[in-house]
Structures are given as structure tokens and as C-alpha cells.
Design a protein around this motif. Structure first.
Motif, mmCIF file in Angstrom:
data_model
loop_
_atom_site.group_PDB
_atom_site.id
_atom_site.type_symbol
_atom_site.label_atom_id
_atom_site.label_comp_id
_atom_site.label_asym_id
_atom_site.label_seq_id
_atom_site.Cartn_x
_atom_site.Cartn_y
_atom_site.Cartn_z
ATOM 1 N N GLY A 68 -23.693 -21.322 -90.204
ATOM 2 C CA GLY A 68 -23.516 -20.922 -91.459
ATOM 3 C C GLY A 68 -24.435 -19.782 -92.144
ATOM 4 N N ASN B 161 -15.445 -21.293 -105.711
ATOM 5 C CA ASN B 161 -16.445 -20.550 -104.880
ATOM 6 C C ASN B 161 -15.747 -19.631 -104.332
ATOM 7 O OD1 ASN B 161 -17.107 -21.333 -101.310
ATOM 8 N ND2 ASN B 161 -18.409 -20.199 -102.817
ATOM 9 N N GLY C 137 -32.941 -22.485 -103.276
ATOM 10 C CA GLY C 137 -31.766 -22.001 -102.843
ATOM 11 C C GLY C 137 -30.576 -22.530 -103.737
ATOM 12 N N SER C 138 -29.445 -22.249 -103.537
ATOM 13 C CA SER C 138 -28.491 -22.503 -104.840
ATOM 14 C C SER C 138 -28.034 -23.730 -104.489
ATOM 15 C CB SER C 138 -27.244 -21.499 -104.668
ATOM 16 O OG SER C 138 -26.725 -21.569 -103.367
ATOM 17 N N GLN C 139 -28.090 -24.395 -103.502
ATOM 18 C CA GLN C 139 -27.945 -25.770 -103.406
ATOM 19 C C GLN C 139 -28.795 -26.721 -104.348
ATOM 20 O OE1 GLN C 139 -25.624 -27.030 -101.371
ATOM 21 N NE2 GLN C 139 -25.884 -29.020 -101.784
ATOM 22 N N ASN D 48 -16.437 -20.519 -98.684
ATOM 23 C CA ASN D 48 -16.941 -21.093 -97.187
ATOM 24 C C ASN D 48 -15.945 -22.374 -97.358
ATOM 25 O OD1 ASN D 48 -17.814 -22.454 -95.060
ATOM 26 N ND2 ASN D 48 -19.920 -22.741 -95.995
ATOM 27 N N ARG E 46 -35.484 -20.608 -98.834
ATOM 28 C CA ARG E 46 -35.189 -21.469 -99.823
ATOM 29 C C ARG E 46 -35.342 -20.661 -101.368
ATOM 30 N NH1 ARG E 46 -31.701 -22.496 -98.374
ATOM 31 N NH2 ARG E 46 -31.394 -24.231 -99.713
ATOM 32 N N PHE F 276 -20.780 -29.532 -101.272
ATOM 33 C CA PHE F 276 -20.611 -29.816 -102.521
ATOM 34 C C PHE F 276 -20.266 -31.508 -102.733
ATOM 35 C CE2 PHE F 276 -18.092 -25.515 -102.582
ATOM 36 C CZ PHE F 276 -19.357 -24.791 -102.984
ATOM 37 N N ASP G 237 -19.844 -20.827 -107.573
ATOM 38 C CA ASP G 237 -20.711 -20.561 -106.431
ATOM 39 C C ASP G 237 -20.348 -19.326 -106.106
ATOM 40 O OD1 ASP G 237 -21.406 -20.319 -103.966
ATOM 41 O OD2 ASP G 237 -21.867 -22.748 -103.698
ATOM 42 N N PHE H 169 -16.995 -25.992 -98.933
ATOM 43 C CA PHE H 169 -18.175 -26.162 -98.423
ATOM 44 C C PHE H 169 -18.654 -27.632 -98.456
ATOM 45 C CE2 PHE H 169 -22.937 -25.814 -99.742
ATOM 46 C CZ PHE H 169 -23.391 -25.842 -98.403
ATOM 47 N N SER I 166 -27.516 -17.023 -104.535
ATOM 48 C CA SER I 166 -28.535 -17.408 -103.409
ATOM 49 C C SER I 166 -28.906 -16.043 -102.794
ATOM 50 C CB SER I 166 -27.819 -18.095 -102.526
ATOM 51 O OG SER I 166 -28.372 -18.402 -101.447
ATOM 52 N N SER J 141 -30.007 -16.425 -99.650
ATOM 53 C CA SER J 141 -29.846 -17.132 -98.289
ATOM 54 C C SER J 141 -28.794 -16.061 -97.484
ATOM 55 C CB SER J 141 -29.212 -18.510 -98.042
ATOM 56 O OG SER J 141 -30.191 -19.134 -98.776
ATOM 57 N N LYS J 142 -27.597 -15.655 -97.971
ATOM 58 C CA LYS J 142 -26.745 -14.993 -97.270
ATOM 59 C C LYS J 142 -26.757 -13.249 -97.550
ATOM 60 C CE LYS J 142 -25.470 -19.375 -96.949
ATOM 61 N NZ LYS J 142 -24.964 -20.316 -95.971
ATOM 62 N N ALA K 274 -22.537 -17.513 -103.923
ATOM 63 C CA ALA K 274 -23.455 -17.259 -102.616
ATOM 64 C C ALA K 274 -23.295 -15.978 -101.916
ATOM 65 C CB ALA K 274 -23.864 -18.523 -101.796
ATOM 66 N N TYR K 275 -21.886 -15.784 -101.389
ATOM 67 C CA TYR K 275 -21.533 -14.638 -100.395
ATOM 68 C C TYR K 275 -20.999 -13.373 -101.440
ATOM 69 C CZ TYR K 275 -21.321 -18.446 -97.197
ATOM 70 O OH TYR K 275 -21.821 -19.681 -96.375
HETATM 71 C C1 LIG Z 1 -20.396 -21.733 -100.185
HETATM 72 C C2 LIG Z 1 -22.021 -22.294 -100.145
HETATM 73 N N1 LIG Z 1 -22.863 -22.369 -101.351
HETATM 74 C C3 LIG Z 1 -24.273 -22.601 -101.194
HETATM 75 C C4 LIG Z 1 -24.757 -22.748 -99.935
HETATM 76 C C5 LIG Z 1 -26.034 -23.228 -99.891
HETATM 77 O O1 LIG Z 1 -27.125 -21.948 -99.965
HETATM 78 P P1 LIG Z 1 -28.348 -22.004 -100.397
HETATM 79 O O2 LIG Z 1 -29.077 -21.658 -98.991
HETATM 80 O O3 LIG Z 1 -28.746 -20.785 -101.595
HETATM 81 O O4 LIG Z 1 -28.817 -23.515 -100.820
HETATM 82 C C6 LIG Z 1 -23.950 -22.315 -98.736
HETATM 83 C C7 LIG Z 1 -24.481 -22.469 -97.515
HETATM 84 O O5 LIG Z 1 -24.119 -22.509 -96.597
HETATM 85 C C8 LIG Z 1 -22.611 -22.058 -98.919
HETATM 86 O O6 LIG Z 1 -21.862 -21.846 -97.680
#
Ligand SMILES: Cc1ncc(COP(=O)(O)O)c(C=O)c1O
Length: 385
Positions: free
Chosen positions: A35, A167, A94-96, A171, A241, A123, A199, A120, A230, A232-233, A201-202
């Protein structure tokens, strides 16, 4: 022996961790599970890491470093049309972590949050950790797994529902929500006085004619929306993070205050690198998107040819395949796939009950390896018993 909390014991026992572990331990297995981008962080980020290494040993304020929040505020306005003063932005691990903090700040025990099913796997457990009451809206393949606003309306409990989570790009389905759906969801939020957790993130990983729209940019929505982003992606910086949330002032202040009791602040070094990444613009992410797109256009038609019904994803880097004409149990399917075809992916059940009968194939994997995995899958599917 002292018992662990019920909260912990009830967390879902996800397959993904075990499967990815198998893939790591057995190099003959091709994993379409990850992921996260298979690309390294941009060279400029790596060089900058070395350059700033002796300047990052201090905490930052819980909301994040001033210059980063200012840059994020400008980025949100320019790219997302979301108006958020730097004081409304909280930079997190991270957004988590931002989602966890926002949950802590909005949902009391047994208050409801509506979320898509499948979605995802990060969540649901987050809401369960706070003993909130998740309510699901089932996504349908016929609509490309877009959330249906009428189903959202039906899921609302006037007394208990406080938040709707969306989202997009999604994902595990790759769905990108249209402006029309977002507008309908916005009306629902205003009418029912709900927060929207969006969300994104993508956000930049989108294809063809799809357009990413932040629901927080729609008329009147700044008061109702917490937007999660985020690095991250889109910047291939998962391990750094760093992510952030932009929220209405009252919620942003609450998240900032709560941050002191989780991690205090996102790592200072990562915040400085996130700033560097914002200054670099979109060149690197565009390069990654081009390659994801090439893989997507090869992978998805081949999955469909094998009889695994897979809508063309409009965003993110996942193909979500319906395997139910071969096997109803996604875990059993994946275990057999690992054993017989030596290909790993994520069983749909990990994304919620409505994900059962599906498998998520990630194309954040080298093109040639995806081709090889598909060559192995073809005979496996043909003979599937
Ligand atoms: C939809 C979605 N939101 C949030 C995250 C978490 O991302 P982060 O690395 O910013 O915590 C992911 C990670 O796979 C994701 O797929």
C-alpha cells in the motif's frame, strides 16, 4: 497473567500483515500487496535529509512548524481551493495520526461515524479504539464503488451521527468521487450538522479525465470539513511519517491540544522535508503517475480477461477485483494464490464485510513483476477449484 483490554482484543485480525510477511520471507512470491509507492523518495529529499540532519533535534509546536503550515495553507488554497489559515492546520505523524486525533476530538462513546464499506483498513479500528459507533454505507461495483448519497441519508441517526468519512481517490477501489456526489454529500452534512472527514491521501494520483475535488472547497463546507492529506503517497515519503489535517478553527485547536498527549508533534526532520517537497512542485509525483498509469492500463484489462471483474480505477494505485465467480472467501483465494501461483495480494475482507469476494491488487510494483504475476495468475484462475 494480566488480561489485555477488550479494546485491543477486539481489533481486527488483518490478513495483510501476515501475507506481506510471507511475501518478504519467500522471495519467489511476487507481492501485489503493498500500500505504498515502490519508488524511493525524490533525490532532492534524500540530499536535503543529510543537509539538515544537525538542525532537527528539537520539538516543534504541536500544530507543526510555522513555515510548513504557511506553505500548506498556500498549497491548499492553490491546489485544493480550500481556505485554511495556518492556525487551522495540524501537521501529524502521517494522516493516520490526524484521523486518530480528529476522532478523539469529535466522537464520544457510541456516537456514530458513517464510513464506506469497503474502505481503507486503517479507518474502522481507529473509531473502535474510541468506542465510537461505526455505521456502514455499502459501495457497489455497478457505480464504480462511488458512495451513494441516498444510502448516506438512510444511515444517519439524527441523535447519534456526528461524522461522515469519505475517501477519494479511494483505497481499495480506486474510485474518484464526482463533483455532483460531493455536492450532494455537502448538502447532507449541512442539513444534518455533520462533520465530513475527507481523506485525500491519494489526491494527486488520478488518471484519464478524473478530477480531484476537495469537498472542503464547496460552498459553505469549510465549517464542516476536516481535510486529511499525506506526504506518504504523493511524495513517496511513507516512512517519514508526515501528513496534516485542515479543520474548522474549533476542531483544529482541539486536535492541536490533543496532539500533545499522543506524539507531541510530527518529527521535526520530516516536517522540514515535507516543506522541501512542497517547494519542489509536482514533477516527481507526475513521473510516478505516468508509470502507475502504464501499469494500470496493462493490469486491469488482463484481470478482466481472466474473468476477474475489475472496474478501471480512476485514482490511487489499486485494482479491486471481483473474484466471487471463482471463490466467495477472499482469504482462501489469496492463500491458494500464494501457494499455487506464488502471487500475493490483499483479501477484500480486510477492507470490510462488503469487500468479501474481492481481492486488491496493488500496482505499486515494478511493471515487469506485475506482468510476471499475471502470467502466473492466468493458469491458476483457469484451473481454479
Ligand atoms: C486511504 C488512506 N488514508 C490514509 C492512509 C495513511 O497514510 P499515512 O501514511 O499518511 O498515515 C492510507 C495508507 O495506506 C490510506 O490508504
Amino acid at each position: 497473567m494480566v488480561e489485555l483490554s477488550e479494546r485491543e482484543e477486539e481489533l481486527p485480525d488483518l490478513e495483510i500483515g501476515k501475507l506481506l510477511q510471507i511475501a518478504v520471507e519467500r522471495p519467489e512470491i511476487i507481492s501485489l500487496g503493498p500500500g505504498e509507492p515502490d519508488f524511493p523518495a525524490a533525490k532532492e529529499i534524500v540530499t536535503h535529509t543529510k543537509k539538515i540532519a544537525d538542525k532537527v533535534n528539537h520539538y516543534s509546536p504541536p500544530g507543526g512548524r510555522k513555515e510548513l503550515k504557511e506553505a500548506i495553507s498556500k498549497k491548499l488554497l492553490k491546489e485544493n481551493k480550500v481556505e485554511a489559515h495556518p492556525s487551522q492546520i495540524v501537521v501529524t505523524c502521517g494522516s493516520q495520526e490526524a484521523l486518530l486525533l480528529a476522532t478523539a476530538c469529535t466522537l464520544d462513546v457510541s456516537e456514530h461515524i458513517i464510513l464506506p464499506n469497503p474502505s481503507f483498513m486503517g479507518f474502522l479500528p481507529t473509531f473502535e479504539l474510541f468506542n465510537a459507533g461505526p455505521r456502514f454505507v455499502e459501495l457497489k461495483e455497478e457505480t464504480g464503488y462511488a458512495i451513494n448519497p441516498d444510502d448516506v441519508k438512510k444511515a444517519i441517526n439524527k441523535k447519534k451521527t456526528k461524522v461522515l468519512l469519505i475517501n477519494s481517490p479511494a483505497n481499495p477501489t480506486g474510485n474518484v468521487l464526482t463533483k455532483k456526489i460531493l455536492e450532494e454529500l455537502a448538502d447532507i452534512a449541512i442539513e444534518n450538522d455533520l462533520y465530513i472527514f475527507s481523506d485525500e491521501a491519494y489526491e494527486k494520483i488520478i488518471y484519464d479525465d478524473a478530477k480531484h475535488i476537495s469537498i472542503g472547497s464547496l460552498n459553505g463546507m469549510s465549517e464542516y470539513t476536516a481535510t486529511f492529506h499525506s506526504f506518504s503517497k504523493t511524495a513517496a515519503m511513507c516512512g517519514y511519517r508526515v501528513g496534516y489535517v485542515a479543520a474548522p478553527p474549533k476542531l483544529a485547536d482541539a486536535i492541536k491540544d490533543t496532539h500533545i498527549y499522543t506524539t507531541v508533534c510530527a518529527p521535526t526532520i520530516s516536517q522540514m522535508l515535507a516543506l522541501k517537497s512542497l517547494k519542489m512542485g509536482d514533477k516527481y509525483v507526475n513521473k510516478m503517475i505516468k508509470e502507475y498509469d502504464r501499469r494500470r492500463r496493462m493490469l486491469v484489462p488482463r484481470l478482466n480477461e481472466m474473468g476477474l471483474s475489475t472496474p478501471m480505477p480512476k485514482g490511487a494505485f489499486y485494482a479491486f477485483s471481483n473474484i466471487s465467480s471463482f471463490e466467495k472467501n477472499s482469504k482462501r483465494f489469496v492463500l491458494k494464490m500464494i501457494k499455487k501461483a506464488k502471487v500475493a495480494a490483499v483479501p477484500g475482507i480486510d477492507f470490510g464485510s462488503a469487500g468479501e469476494g474481492h481481492v486488491r491488487f496493488s500496482y505499486a510494483t515494478d511493471y515487469k513483476l506485475i506482468e510476471k504475476a499475471l502470467d502466473r495468475l492466468e493458469p491458476f484462475i483457469k484451473k481454479y477449484k
